[in-house]
Write a protein that holds these residues in place. Structure first.
Motif, PDB file in Angstrom:
ATOM      1  N   GLU A   1     -40.414  51.355  11.789  1.00 33.52           N
ATOM      2  CA  GLU A   1     -41.005  51.856  13.041  1.00 33.52           C
ATOM      3  C   GLU A   1     -40.126  52.963  13.606  1.00 33.52           C
ATOM      4  O   GLU A   1     -38.934  52.756  13.847  1.00 33.52           O
ATOM      5  CB  GLU A   1     -41.120  50.705  14.034  1.00 33.52           C
ATOM      6  N   THR A   2     -40.704  54.133  13.820  1.00 35.41           N
ATOM      7  CA  THR A   2     -39.960  55.257  14.381  1.00 35.41           C
ATOM      8  C   THR A   2     -39.744  55.051  15.874  1.00 35.41           C
ATOM      9  O   THR A   2     -40.691  54.784  16.620  1.00 35.41           O
ATOM     10  CB  THR A   2     -40.718  56.576  14.157  1.00 35.41           C
TER      11      THR A   2
ATOM     12  N   GLU B   1     -33.403  64.219  11.881  1.00 32.57           N
ATOM     13  CA  GLU B   1     -33.253  62.800  11.552  1.00 32.57           C
ATOM     14  C   GLU B   1     -34.337  61.991  12.245  1.00 32.57           C
ATOM     15  O   GLU B   1     -34.846  62.371  13.297  1.00 32.57           O
ATOM     16  CB  GLU B   1     -31.874  62.283  11.973  1.00 32.57           C
ATOM     17  N   ARG B   2     -34.683  60.871  11.609  1.00 32.88           N
ATOM     18  CA  ARG B   2     -35.637  59.932  12.193  1.00 32.88           C
ATOM     19  C   ARG B   2     -34.934  58.588  12.366  1.00 32.88           C
ATOM     20  O   ARG B   2     -34.388  58.039  11.401  1.00 32.88           O
ATOM     21  CB  ARG B   2     -36.854  59.765  11.288  1.00 32.88           C
ATOM     22  N   LEU B   3     -34.913  58.084  13.596  1.00 30.55           N
ATOM     23  CA  LEU B   3     -34.339  56.774  13.872  1.00 30.55           C
ATOM     24  C   LEU B   3     -35.425  55.741  13.640  1.00 30.55           C
ATOM     25  O   LEU B   3     -36.457  55.739  14.324  1.00 30.55           O
ATOM     26  CB  LEU B   3     -33.840  56.692  15.317  1.00 30.55           C
TER      27      LEU B   3
ATOM     28  N   MET C   1     -31.301  49.465  12.595  1.00 28.56           N
ATOM     29  CA  MET C   1     -31.714  50.856  12.696  1.00 28.56           C
ATOM     30  C   MET C   1     -31.148  51.627  11.500  1.00 28.56           C
ATOM     31  O   MET C   1     -29.945  51.576  11.232  1.00 28.56           O
ATOM     32  CB  MET C   1     -31.216  51.486  13.998  1.00 28.56           C
ATOM     33  N   ILE C   2     -32.041  52.322  10.800  1.00 32.35           N
ATOM     34  CA  ILE C   2     -31.693  53.114   9.624  1.00 32.35           C
ATOM     35  C   ILE C   2     -31.934  54.585   9.962  1.00 32.35           C
ATOM     36  O   ILE C   2     -32.982  54.930  10.507  1.00 32.35           O
ATOM     37  CB  ILE C   2     -32.556  52.726   8.413  1.00 32.35           C
ATOM     38  N   ILE C   3     -30.982  55.476   9.617  1.00 32.55           N
ATOM     39  CA  ILE C   3     -31.133  56.897   9.942  1.00 32.55           C
ATOM     40  C   ILE C   3     -30.763  57.758   8.735  1.00 32.55           C
ATOM     41  O   ILE C   3     -29.585  58.017   8.495  1.00 32.55           O
ATOM     42  CB  ILE C   3     -30.271  57.325  11.148  1.00 32.55           C
ATOM     43  N   PRO C   4     -31.745  58.225   7.968  1.00 34.18           N
ATOM     44  CA  PRO C   4     -31.461  59.279   6.994  1.00 34.18           C
ATOM     45  C   PRO C   4     -31.341  60.621   7.735  1.00 34.18           C
ATOM     46  O   PRO C   4     -32.172  60.947   8.587  1.00 34.18           O
ATOM     47  CB  PRO C   4     -32.698  59.269   6.079  1.00 34.18           C
TER      48      PRO C   4
ATOM     49  N   GLU D   1     -33.770  53.436  22.445  1.00 36.70           N
ATOM     50  CA  GLU D   1     -33.248  52.214  21.829  1.00 36.70           C
ATOM     51  C   GLU D   1     -34.103  50.998  22.214  1.00 36.70           C
ATOM     52  O   GLU D   1     -34.169  50.623  23.387  1.00 36.70           O
ATOM     53  CB  GLU D   1     -31.801  52.003  22.272  1.00 36.70           C
ATOM     54  N   PRO D   2     -34.781  50.372  21.248  1.00 35.25           N
ATOM     55  CA  PRO D   2     -35.679  49.269  21.612  1.00 35.25           C
ATOM     56  C   PRO D   2     -34.966  47.935  21.828  1.00 35.25           C
ATOM     57  O   PRO D   2     -35.464  47.076  22.560  1.00 35.25           O
ATOM     58  CB  PRO D   2     -36.611  49.177  20.405  1.00 35.25           C
TER      59      PRO D   2
END
Length: 305
Positions: A32-33, A52-54, A61-64, A148-149
């Motif tokens: 989920e973005t 980048e997409r959080l 949380m993964i961030i390429p 930040e969820p």
């Protein structure tokens, strides 16, 4: 001093590859973005040097990250770092949360770590360069990530467990390749004061697990000539992630249905072949090893920095 995990990041050498990378996690993991940083005519004046997409996968949380804008030019510090760091089985590192950046700086300094502050960001975060943590960069952050969820009182990762076919309950561990477990213990249990909670054999490696904030850091010492040993020598840093799933057989069936090749043992721990997972090793398991805590982010308990 305990620091909850904020995010896990890695680099892409070319921004053209980022959409496919993001799409993999969205399609396979139901990522989920929560925020996307883009270089556009409207944002150009900010001088962004990356895109980048959080993305949230359960409680992680993964961030390429890929060079863009000024970062696409040779000589850009950020862009050059991303290009150096972009390789299969190579990650940038972890971001960990603090509510008191000065106290965290003092804590790391007292343990002999050198810290780096990016210009203009001195009140927001500092870096512990990867050469001091077995190739894994640490980013100690005070501010919350955009949108930040996990700090919202009504947020829950339960949909990944209950509504998505993978049935992810949470991030169980981050693995790092180590020259030796003796060195890993000296660094993680000694200097960083992350208590050792387990030790066992894991495939062709010996593993020592350390309580790192709200997740587990698994240090692996591989037999000579093994992939783990080669990684510790040639790549360094993060070696794998481990997600806890509700039902391993169901998760494996779903992944095979996606046409993905699986490695490992579904009854213990299995992964998507790294060549089909953006060049990274991501394990799944339905078991909780002895001594490990139950999965679950504690970021909301230290929110609002």
């Amino acid at each position: 001093m305990q620091f909850p995990l904020v995010h896990i990041s890695w680099a892409l050498a070319d921004n053209a590859a980022r959409p496919a990378c993001d799409a993999f996690f969205q399609d396979v993991f139901g990522a989920e973005t929560v925020f996307e940083m883009l270089v556009t005519p409207e944002t150009e004046h900010y001088g962004f040097d990356r895109e980048e997409r959080l993305m949230m996968i359960g409680d992680a949380m993964i961030i390429p990250i890929a060079p863009a804008g000024g970062g696409a030019q040779e000589g850009s510090p950020l862009g050059d770092m991303l290009r150096r760091s972009a390789a299969p089985m190579r990650w940038i590192g972890l971001a960990l949360k603090t509510t008191d950046l000065k106290a965290a700086d003092d804590w790391f300094a007292s343990r002999g770590f050198k810290r780096h502050y990016d210009r203009g960001m001195e009140e927001h975060y500092f870096l512990v360069p990867r050469g001091q943590v077995m190739g894994m960069r640490l980013e100690i952050v005070k501010q919350d990530m955009p949108n930040e969820p996990r700090i919202r009182p009504d947020w829950s990762p339960a949909r990944w467990r209950d509504a998505h076919p993978l049935g992810i309950e949470g991030l169980q561990a981050v693995g790092i390749s180590a020259p030796s477990l003796a060195e890993a213990r000296e660094l993680f249990a000694g200097k960083l004061e992350w208590p050792e909670i387990a030790a066992r054999g894991e495939g062709d490696a010996h593993l020592a697990a350390f309580a790192m904030g709200d997740t587990v850091l698994e240090a692996l010492e591989g037999a000579e000539g093994s992939p783990v040993a080669d990684h510790a020598r040639d790549v360094k840093g993060i070696y794998h992630l481990v997600f806890k799933v509700k039902d391993a057989a169901s998760a494996a069936s779903y992944l095979r249905g996606k046409g993905l090749t699986l490695i490992g043992d579904v009854s213990a721990r299995f992964a998507i072949a790294p060549g089909e997972a953006q060049g990274r090793l991501i394990w799944f398991t339905e078991t909780t090893p002895g001594g490990y805590p139950e999965v679950g982010s504690k970021l909301g308990e230290v929110a609002g920095g």
